[in-house]
Scaffold this motif. Structure first.
Motif, PDB file in Angstrom:
ATOM      1  N   ILE A 140      16.110 -67.365-108.893  1.00 24.53           N
ATOM      2  CA  ILE A 140      14.675 -67.238-109.156  1.00 24.53           C
ATOM      3  C   ILE A 140      14.305 -67.842-110.505  1.00 24.53           C
ATOM      4  CG2 ILE A 140      12.851 -65.529-109.645  1.00 24.53           C
ATOM      5  CD1 ILE A 140      14.073 -63.907-107.265  1.00 24.53           C
ATOM      6  N   ILE A 141      15.145 -67.615-111.531  1.00 25.36           N
ATOM      7  CA  ILE A 141      14.876 -68.203-112.859  1.00 25.36           C
ATOM      8  C   ILE A 141      14.788 -69.725-112.731  1.00 25.36           C
ATOM      9  CG2 ILE A 141      15.931 -68.663-115.135  1.00 25.36           C
ATOM     10  CD1 ILE A 141      16.945 -65.728-115.062  1.00 25.36           C
ATOM     11  N   LYS A 142      15.719 -70.312-111.991  1.00 31.49           N
ATOM     12  CA  LYS A 142      15.704 -71.770-111.800  1.00 31.49           C
ATOM     13  C   LYS A 142      14.424 -72.214-111.088  1.00 31.49           C
ATOM     14  CE  LYS A 142      20.783 -72.215-111.468  1.00 31.49           C
ATOM     15  NZ  LYS A 142      21.229 -73.254-112.421  1.00 31.49           N
ATOM     16  N   GLN A 143      14.055 -71.456-110.058  1.00 32.15           N
ATOM     17  CA  GLN A 143      12.848 -71.806-109.282  1.00 32.15           C
ATOM     18  C   GLN A 143      11.583 -71.711-110.126  1.00 32.15           C
ATOM     19  OE1 GLN A 143      12.838 -69.088-105.955  1.00 32.15           O
ATOM     20  NE2 GLN A 143      14.796 -69.880-105.209  1.00 32.15           N
ATOM     21  N   VAL A 144      11.478 -70.598-110.871  1.00 35.01           N
ATOM     22  CA  VAL A 144      10.273 -70.342-111.664  1.00 35.01           C
ATOM     23  C   VAL A 144      10.103 -71.426-112.739  1.00 35.01           C
ATOM     24  CG1 VAL A 144       9.337 -68.750-113.410  1.00 35.01           C
ATOM     25  CG2 VAL A 144      10.148 -67.855-111.236  1.00 35.01           C
ATOM     26  N   LEU A 145      11.191 -71.782-113.413  1.00 40.98           N
ATOM     27  CA  LEU A 145      11.118 -72.801-114.470  1.00 40.98           C
ATOM     28  C   LEU A 145      10.837 -74.187-113.871  1.00 40.98           C
ATOM     29  CD1 LEU A 145      14.048 -71.643-116.795  1.00 40.98           C
ATOM     30  CD2 LEU A 145      11.596 -71.405-117.237  1.00 40.98           C
ATOM     31  N   SER A 146      11.509 -74.502-112.761  1.00 38.08           N
ATOM     32  CA  SER A 146      11.288 -75.812-112.123  1.00 38.08           C
ATOM     33  C   SER A 146       9.846 -75.956-111.658  1.00 38.08           C
ATOM     34  CB  SER A 146      12.194 -75.995-110.904  1.00 38.08           C
ATOM     35  OG  SER A 146      13.529 -75.853-111.268  1.00 38.08           O
ATOM     36  N   ALA A 147       9.306 -74.865-111.090  1.00 35.84           N
ATOM     37  CA  ALA A 147       7.926 -74.909-110.601  1.00 35.84           C
ATOM     38  C   ALA A 147       6.962 -75.141-111.760  1.00 35.84           C
ATOM     39  CB  ALA A 147       7.578 -73.613-109.870  1.00 35.84           C
ATOM     40  N   ALA A 148       7.224 -74.492-112.896  1.00 34.51           N
ATOM     41  CA  ALA A 148       6.343 -74.654-114.061  1.00 34.51           C
ATOM     42  C   ALA A 148       6.414 -76.084-114.593  1.00 34.51           C
ATOM     43  CB  ALA A 148       6.709 -73.656-115.155  1.00 34.51           C
ATOM     44  N   ILE A 149       7.610 -76.665-114.612  1.00 34.26           N
ATOM     45  CA  ILE A 149       7.756 -78.048-115.093  1.00 34.26           C
ATOM     46  C   ILE A 149       7.004 -78.996-114.156  1.00 34.26           C
ATOM     47  CG2 ILE A 149       9.408 -79.948-115.425  1.00 34.26           C
ATOM     48  CD1 ILE A 149      11.430 -77.724-116.347  1.00 34.26           C
ATOM     49  N   LYS A 150       7.132 -78.734-112.857  1.00 34.68           N
ATOM     50  CA  LYS A 150       6.457 -79.569-111.871  1.00 34.68           C
ATOM     51  C   LYS A 150       4.940 -79.483-112.041  1.00 34.68           C
ATOM     52  CE  LYS A 150       6.573 -80.588-106.979  1.00 34.68           C
ATOM     53  NZ  LYS A 150       6.616 -79.905-105.678  1.00 34.68           N
ATOM     54  N   GLN A 151       4.467 -78.259-112.259  1.00 35.96           N
ATOM     55  CA  GLN A 151       3.043 -78.038-112.472  1.00 35.96           C
ATOM     56  C   GLN A 151       2.550 -78.770-113.728  1.00 35.96           C
ATOM     57  OE1 GLN A 151       2.406 -73.839-112.404  1.00 35.96           O
ATOM     58  NE2 GLN A 151       0.241 -74.032-111.936  1.00 35.96           N
ATOM     59  N   GLY A 152       3.401 -78.761-114.751  1.00 35.95           N
ATOM     60  CA  GLY A 152       3.052 -79.421-116.014  1.00 35.95           C
ATOM     61  C   GLY A 152       2.990 -80.925-115.891  1.00 35.95           C
ATOM     62  N   GLY A 153       3.595 -81.467-114.834  1.00 39.20           N
ATOM     63  CA  GLY A 153       3.606 -82.907-114.619  1.00 39.20           C
ATOM     64  C   GLY A 153       2.207 -83.499-114.539  1.00 39.20           C
ATOM     65  N   THR A 154       1.253 -82.658-114.165  1.00 35.27           N
ATOM     66  CA  THR A 154      -0.129 -83.133-114.054  1.00 35.27           C
ATOM     67  C   THR A 154      -0.770 -83.353-115.425  1.00 35.27           C
ATOM     68  OG1 THR A 154      -0.942 -80.878-113.996  1.00 35.27           O
ATOM     69  CG2 THR A 154      -0.531 -81.916-111.868  1.00 35.27           C
ATOM     70  N   GLN A 190      -1.014 -72.033-115.608  1.00 34.43           N
ATOM     71  CA  GLN A 190       0.097 -71.596-114.781  1.00 34.43           C
ATOM     72  C   GLN A 190      -0.346 -70.458-113.875  1.00 34.43           C
ATOM     73  OE1 GLN A 190       3.487 -70.903-117.538  1.00 34.43           O
ATOM     74  NE2 GLN A 190       2.073 -71.859-118.948  1.00 34.43           N
ATOM     75  N   SER A 191       0.240 -70.411-112.701  1.00 32.89           N
ATOM     76  CA  SER A 191      -0.072 -69.298-111.821  1.00 32.89           C
ATOM     77  C   SER A 191       0.942 -68.187-112.067  1.00 32.89           C
ATOM     78  CB  SER A 191      -0.043 -69.752-110.367  1.00 32.89           C
ATOM     79  OG  SER A 191       1.013 -70.683-110.178  1.00 32.89           O
ATOM     80  N   LEU A 192       0.557 -67.242-112.907  1.00 34.24           N
ATOM     81  CA  LEU A 192       1.459 -66.167-113.286  1.00 34.24           C
ATOM     82  C   LEU A 192       1.153 -64.909-112.471  1.00 34.24           C
ATOM     83  CD1 LEU A 192       1.353 -66.752-117.140  1.00 34.24           C
ATOM     84  CD2 LEU A 192       3.100 -67.527-115.526  1.00 34.24           C
ATOM     85  N   LEU A 193       2.212 -64.259-111.978  1.00 34.94           N
ATOM     86  CA  LEU A 193       2.028 -63.105-111.101  1.00 34.94           C
ATOM     87  C   LEU A 193       1.897 -61.790-111.869  1.00 34.94           C
ATOM     88  CD1 LEU A 193       4.618 -64.086-108.327  1.00 34.94           C
ATOM     89  CD2 LEU A 193       2.161 -64.536-108.390  1.00 34.94           C
ATOM     90  N   VAL A 194       2.610 -61.651-112.979  1.00 34.78           N
ATOM     91  CA  VAL A 194       2.538 -60.395-113.743  1.00 34.78           C
ATOM     92  C   VAL A 194       2.149 -60.586-115.211  1.00 34.78           C
ATOM     93  CG1 VAL A 194       4.015 -58.934-112.309  1.00 34.78           C
ATOM     94  CG2 VAL A 194       5.090 -60.401-114.042  1.00 34.78           C
TER      95      VAL A 194
END
Ligand SMILES: [Zn+2]
Length: 282
Positions: free
Chosen positions: A214-228, A245-249
């Motif tokens: 999950i840590i890998k997924q969460v960080l990768s997703a944030a980097i991908k989002q930052g690509g914009t 960022q779309s943060l859940l908590v």
């Protein structure tokens, strides 16, 4: 306690994804280019900017790497190390761009661009590591990169053995794994269903392995989002690297859990905010 949205925005610190996006944003504009001038307007950052940075004049940028939250600009004689601290931003802009308040450091290039560090709170750093000095001091004691293969199944469980400290404090320790800052520790523990206050040594290997993924997924997703936001690093205005960022908590204490609608609670751990769902996290 409901965290005020504006307050939260102001004090979001750059974490690993922001620094990685910054690396991707500036790299194409400085690699292969020669430094024409080094300007230090205020040397008093977290540590004083050393005199040695002046020797970069005439040198070419060979590569831009990242280790934890440090940007490593490689030259043939050594490495310029940049840290964004709590409020730092780096852009590569035209040298004619007027200097703004808190623009403490410039690396000007022969091709007419300048790498400019702005840091209102001055917790950032500009340091020099000579070639033969290697990375012994600051970087050698750091744990593995979370997106590398050395951060693998079995690793966290092994490191957590007999540890009585809370799992969130354990995860945020750079000697265990780098780059899991407050925001992503909150998010990953929520998604893994683990209470931030659980004792690190009490969590099973299976749950740690899931948390690792999950840590890998969460960080990768944030980097991908930052690509914009990559183009923001070459624009004179705005706040590069601070992508939505779309943060859940994180920052959502007092609001409903996205999964079960229970009210999210907040505790302070090591003086940092931990937000969790008392129903989904155990
Ligand atoms: Zn829930």
């Amino acid at each position: 306690m409901v965290v005020n949205q504006q307050f939260k925005q102001q004090f979001i610190m750059p974490e690993l994804p922001e620094v990685e996006v910054c690396r991707l944003g500036i790299s194409p504009h400085i690699i292969g280019h020669k430094v024409s001038k080094v300007v230090v307007r205020n040397a008093q950052l977290r540590w004083p900017i050393p005199e040695e940075v002046q020797q970069l004049t005439g040198q070419e940028v060979l590569a831009v790497d990242r280790r934890a939250k440090y940007l490593l600009i490689r030259f043939s004689t050594g490495t310029l190390l940049l840290h964004l601290g709590m409020s730092g931003t780096i852009r590569v802009i035209e040298q004619s761009t007027p200097v703004a308040k808190h623009d403490h450091f410039d690396l000007a290039f022969i091709h007419g661009k300048v790498l400019r560090l702005n840091d209102p709170r001055r917790f950032g750093a500009v340091l020099w590591l000579a070639q033969n000095q290697d990375e012994r001091g600051l970087l050698s004691k750091l744990g593995p990169e979370p997106l590398s293969d050395s951060f693998c199944h079995g690793y966290l469980f092994l490191k957590a053995k007999n540890k009585k400290l809370p799992i969130k404090t354990f995860l945020m320790n750079n000697h265990i794994v780098v780059g899991v800052g407050n925001i992503y520790a909150n998010e990953a523990l929520f998604q893994a269903g683990i209470l931030p206050t659980a004792k690190a040594g009490d969590v099973s290997e299976q749950r740690y392995n899931r948390l690792t993924d999950i840590i890998k997924q969460v960080l990768s997703a944030a980097i991908k989002q930052g690509g914009t936001t990559l183009k923001d690093f070459t624009q004179a205005d705005g706040r590069p690297g601070y992508f939505a960022q779309s943060l859940l908590v994180y920052g959502r204490a007092g609001q409903a859990c996205v999964s079960c609608k229970e009210v999210l609670l907040e505790v302070r751990q090591s003086n940092r905010s931990s937000v969790y769902c008392p129903n989904c996290q155990q």
